[in-house]
Structures are given as structure tokens and as C-alpha cells.
Design a protein around this motif. Structure first.
Motif, PDB file in Angstrom:
ATOM      1  N   HIS A  25       0.853  -1.192   0.000  1.00  0.00           N
ATOM      2  CA  HIS A  25       0.000   0.000   0.000  1.00  0.00           C
ATOM      3  C   HIS A  25       0.888   1.241   0.000  1.00  0.00           C
ATOM      4  CE1 HIS A  25      -3.480   2.464   0.797  1.00  0.00           C
ATOM      5  NE2 HIS A  25      -2.817   3.050   1.763  1.00  0.00           N
ATOM      6  N   ALA A  26       0.615   2.152  -0.902  1.00  0.00           N
ATOM      7  CA  ALA A  26       1.389   3.390  -1.000  1.00  0.00           C
ATOM      8  C   ALA A  26       0.796   4.453  -0.081  1.00  0.00           C
ATOM      9  CB  ALA A  26       1.383   3.894  -2.437  1.00  0.00           C
ATOM     10  N   LYS A  27       1.656   5.331   0.429  1.00  0.00           N
ATOM     11  CA  LYS A  27       1.178   6.448   1.251  1.00  0.00           C
ATOM     12  C   LYS A  27       0.460   7.485   0.391  1.00  0.00           C
ATOM     13  CE  LYS A  27       4.567   5.968   4.924  1.00  0.00           C
ATOM     14  NZ  LYS A  27       5.687   6.550   5.623  1.00  0.00           N
ATOM     15  N   LEU A  28       0.907   7.636  -0.856  1.00  0.00           N
ATOM     16  CA  LEU A  28       0.272   8.560  -1.788  1.00  0.00           C
ATOM     17  C   LEU A  28      -0.701   7.815  -2.682  1.00  0.00           C
ATOM     18  CD1 LEU A  28       3.482  10.371  -2.915  1.00  0.00           C
ATOM     19  CD2 LEU A  28       1.497  11.575  -2.080  1.00  0.00           C
ATOM     20  N   ILE A  36       1.516  15.999  -8.417  1.00  0.00           N
ATOM     21  CA  ILE A  36       2.955  16.302  -8.332  1.00  0.00           C
ATOM     22  C   ILE A  36       3.566  16.257  -9.729  1.00  0.00           C
ATOM     23  CG2 ILE A  36       5.194  15.427  -7.501  1.00  0.00           C
ATOM     24  CD1 ILE A  36       3.563  14.401  -4.994  1.00  0.00           C
ATOM     25  N   GLU A  37       3.211  15.236 -10.484  1.00  0.00           N
ATOM     26  CA  GLU A  37       3.737  15.062 -11.843  1.00  0.00           C
ATOM     27  C   GLU A  37       3.362  16.226 -12.739  1.00  0.00           C
ATOM     28  OE1 GLU A  37       2.769  14.738 -15.766  1.00  0.00           O
ATOM     29  OE2 GLU A  37       1.191  14.063 -14.428  1.00  0.00           O
ATOM     30  N   LEU A  38       2.119  16.669 -12.674  1.00  0.00           N
ATOM     31  CA  LEU A  38       1.664  17.740 -13.567  1.00  0.00           C
ATOM     32  C   LEU A  38       2.395  19.057 -13.329  1.00  0.00           C
ATOM     33  CD1 LEU A  38      -2.154  17.014 -13.804  1.00  0.00           C
ATOM     34  CD2 LEU A  38      -0.461  16.882 -15.644  1.00  0.00           C
ATOM     35  N   GLY A  55      14.424  -0.687  -6.525  1.00  0.00           N
ATOM     36  CA  GLY A  55      14.309  -1.047  -5.119  1.00  0.00           C
ATOM     37  C   GLY A  55      13.172  -0.401  -4.365  1.00  0.00           C
ATOM     38  N   GLY A  56      12.383   0.454  -5.037  1.00  0.00           N
ATOM     39  CA  GLY A  56      11.272   1.103  -4.358  1.00  0.00           C
ATOM     40  C   GLY A  56      10.039   1.166  -5.238  1.00  0.00           C
ATOM     41  N   TRP A  57       8.907   1.434  -4.633  1.00  0.00           N
ATOM     42  CA  TRP A  57       7.642   1.547  -5.360  1.00  0.00           C
ATOM     43  C   TRP A  57       7.389   2.990  -5.743  1.00  0.00           C
ATOM     44  CZ3 TRP A  57       4.693  -2.384  -7.126  1.00  0.00           C
ATOM     45  CH2 TRP A  57       5.046  -3.655  -6.690  1.00  0.00           C
ATOM     46  N   ARG A  58       6.908   3.169  -6.953  1.00  0.00           N
ATOM     47  CA  ARG A  58       6.658   4.513  -7.469  1.00  0.00           C
ATOM     48  C   ARG A  58       5.513   4.520  -8.458  1.00  0.00           C
ATOM     49  NH1 ARG A  58      11.087   6.039 -11.938  1.00  0.00           N
ATOM     50  NH2 ARG A  58      10.334   4.647 -13.545  1.00  0.00           N
ATOM     51  N   TYR A  59       5.024   5.710  -8.709  1.00  0.00           N
ATOM     52  CA  TYR A  59       4.075   5.933  -9.786  1.00  0.00           C
ATOM     53  C   TYR A  59       4.889   6.461 -10.956  1.00  0.00           C
ATOM     54  CZ  TYR A  59       0.404   5.569  -6.279  1.00  0.00           C
ATOM     55  OH  TYR A  59      -0.432   5.126  -5.289  1.00  0.00           O
ATOM     56  N   SER A  60       4.669   5.904 -12.119  1.00  0.00           N
ATOM     57  CA  SER A  60       5.381   6.321 -13.315  1.00  0.00           C
ATOM     58  C   SER A  60       4.379   6.876 -14.311  1.00  0.00           C
ATOM     59  CB  SER A  60       6.121   5.127 -13.917  1.00  0.00           C
ATOM     60  OG  SER A  60       6.812   5.509 -15.078  1.00  0.00           O
ATOM     61  N   PHE A  61       4.685   8.038 -14.869  1.00  0.00           N
ATOM     62  CA  PHE A  61       3.798   8.697 -15.820  1.00  0.00           C
ATOM     63  C   PHE A  61       4.558   8.984 -17.107  1.00  0.00           C
ATOM     64  CE2 PHE A  61       2.450   9.886 -11.569  1.00  0.00           C
ATOM     65  CZ  PHE A  61       1.090   9.609 -11.595  1.00  0.00           C
ATOM     66  N   ASP A  62       3.958   8.672 -18.234  1.00  0.00           N
ATOM     67  CA  ASP A  62       4.475   9.059 -19.544  1.00  0.00           C
ATOM     68  C   ASP A  62       3.559  10.149 -20.074  1.00  0.00           C
ATOM     69  OD1 ASP A  62       6.418   7.134 -19.363  1.00  0.00           O
ATOM     70  OD2 ASP A  62       5.442   5.710 -20.693  1.00  0.00           O
ATOM     71  N   ILE A  63       4.124  11.340 -20.296  1.00  0.00           N
ATOM     72  CA  ILE A  63       3.349  12.501 -20.714  1.00  0.00           C
ATOM     73  C   ILE A  63       3.759  12.879 -22.126  1.00  0.00           C
ATOM     74  CG2 ILE A  63       2.763  14.903 -20.205  1.00  0.00           C
ATOM     75  CD1 ILE A  63       4.394  12.849 -17.549  1.00  0.00           C
ATOM     76  N   GLY A  73       8.778   9.921 -12.669  1.00  0.00           N
ATOM     77  CA  GLY A  73       8.555   8.913 -11.639  1.00  0.00           C
ATOM     78  C   GLY A  73       8.412   9.606 -10.294  1.00  0.00           C
ATOM     79  N   VAL A  74       7.356   9.269  -9.557  1.00  0.00           N
ATOM     80  CA  VAL A  74       7.079   9.872  -8.251  1.00  0.00           C
ATOM     81  C   VAL A  74       7.101   8.767  -7.198  1.00  0.00           C
ATOM     82  CG1 VAL A  74       5.409  11.162  -6.865  1.00  0.00           C
ATOM     83  CG2 VAL A  74       5.664  11.679  -9.304  1.00  0.00           C
ATOM     84  N   ASP A  75       7.970   8.916  -6.179  1.00  0.00           N
ATOM     85  CA  ASP A  75       8.046   7.932  -5.103  1.00  0.00           C
ATOM     86  C   ASP A  75       6.680   7.818  -4.437  1.00  0.00           C
ATOM     87  OD1 ASP A  75       8.436   7.202  -2.127  1.00  0.00           O
ATOM     88  OD2 ASP A  75      10.356   6.645  -3.029  1.00  0.00           O
ATOM     89  N   ALA A  76       6.189   6.590  -4.305  1.00  0.00           N
ATOM     90  CA  ALA A  76       4.837   6.351  -3.806  1.00  0.00           C
ATOM     91  C   ALA A  76       4.674   6.637  -2.320  1.00  0.00           C
ATOM     92  CB  ALA A  76       4.432   4.904  -4.092  1.00  0.00           C
ATOM     93  N   ASN A  77       5.776   6.772  -1.599  1.00  0.00           N
ATOM     94  CA  ASN A  77       5.681   7.029  -0.161  1.00  0.00           C
ATOM     95  C   ASN A  77       6.078   8.443   0.228  1.00  0.00           C
ATOM     96  OD1 ASN A  77       4.743   4.450   0.770  1.00  0.00           O
ATOM     97  ND2 ASN A  77       6.716   3.659   0.137  1.00  0.00           N
ATOM     98  N   THR A  78       7.033   9.027  -0.497  1.00  0.00           N
ATOM     99  CA  THR A  78       7.508  10.359  -0.116  1.00  0.00           C
ATOM    100  C   THR A  78       6.992  11.478  -1.014  1.00  0.00           C
ATOM    101  OG1 THR A  78       9.490  10.252  -1.515  1.00  0.00           O
ATOM    102  CG2 THR A  78       9.665   9.339   0.736  1.00  0.00           C
ATOM    103  N   GLY A  79       6.564  11.147  -2.232  1.00  0.00           N
ATOM    104  CA  GLY A  79       6.136  12.165  -3.177  1.00  0.00           C
ATOM    105  C   GLY A  79       7.291  12.829  -3.908  1.00  0.00           C
ATOM    106  N   ARG A  80       8.496  12.361  -3.642  1.00  0.00           N
ATOM    107  CA  ARG A  80       9.681  12.930  -4.293  1.00  0.00           C
ATOM    108  C   ARG A  80       9.750  12.466  -5.744  1.00  0.00           C
ATOM    109  NH1 ARG A  80      15.217  11.448  -4.703  1.00  0.00           N
ATOM    110  NH2 ARG A  80      14.737   9.457  -3.736  1.00  0.00           N
TER     111      ARG A  80
END
Length: 93
Positions: A25-28, A36-38, A55-63, A73-80
Motif C-alpha cells: 500500500h502506498a502512502k500517496l 505532483i507530476e503535472l 528497489g522502491g515503489w513509485r508511480y510512473s507517468f508518460d506525458i 517517476g514519483v516515489d509512492a511514499n515520499t512524493g519525491r
């Protein structure tokens, strides 16, 4: 034959369950990561996914931005933002 269908369906669900459980489960949420991506890359999102990479979970967006793809790529827990690169329309990553 009608007895085989429920059995095959049960087997398919049993095989898929470990793959679904393997995603933590992601925090974000996807929506929060998209906001964040936009800010980083305005444009039309061609693809969005929740994935494990580096090594980590993230959201990946192709724009899509004209004749190129901006991948964020946005880290799913920190938003970085953990990835920010450009690709051609036909590039494979």
C-alpha cells in the motif's frame, strides 16, 4: 464442461493473488502523485502505472509533449520526483 469453468476460474484467481498481494500500500494515491507530476511536466498523460523500480515503489507517468514523451517517476511514499527524463515517441524504456 461446466464444472471445469469454475475450477479454472478458481485456479486463475489463486495464481493472481500473490502478484496482487506483492504490491504494498502506498502512502500517496495515484491522484496525489499525478498532481505532483503535472507540476513537473504539463501535457497529456499517455500511460500511468504503479511499479517497483530501483528497489522502491513509485508511480510512473508518460506525458506526451509534442513529438516526445516526458517520463516522470514519483516515489509512492515520499512524493519525491525520482525520475525526470525525455524519450522519443518510439523509444522503449
Amino acid at each position: 464442461m461446466t464444472k471445469r469453468i469454475p475450477l479454472l476460474l478458481t485456479a486463475a484467481v489463486a495464481l493472481a493473488a500473490p502478484a496482487l498481494a506483492a504490491q504494498p500500500h502506498a502512502k500517496l494515491t495515484m491522484a496525489q502523485a499525478r498532481a505532483i507530476e503535472l507540476k513537473q511536466a504539463p501535457g497529456k498523460i499517455q500511460d500511468a502505472e504503479y511499479e517497483k523500480e530501483g528497489g522502491g515503489w513509485r508511480y510512473s507517468f508518460d506525458i506526451r509533449q509534442g513529438k516526445r514523451i516526458h517520463e516522470i517517476g514519483v516515489d509512492a511514499n515520499t512524493g519525491r520526483v525520482v525520475e525526470n527524463k525525455y524519450e522519443g515517441l518510439n523509444d522503449k524504456d
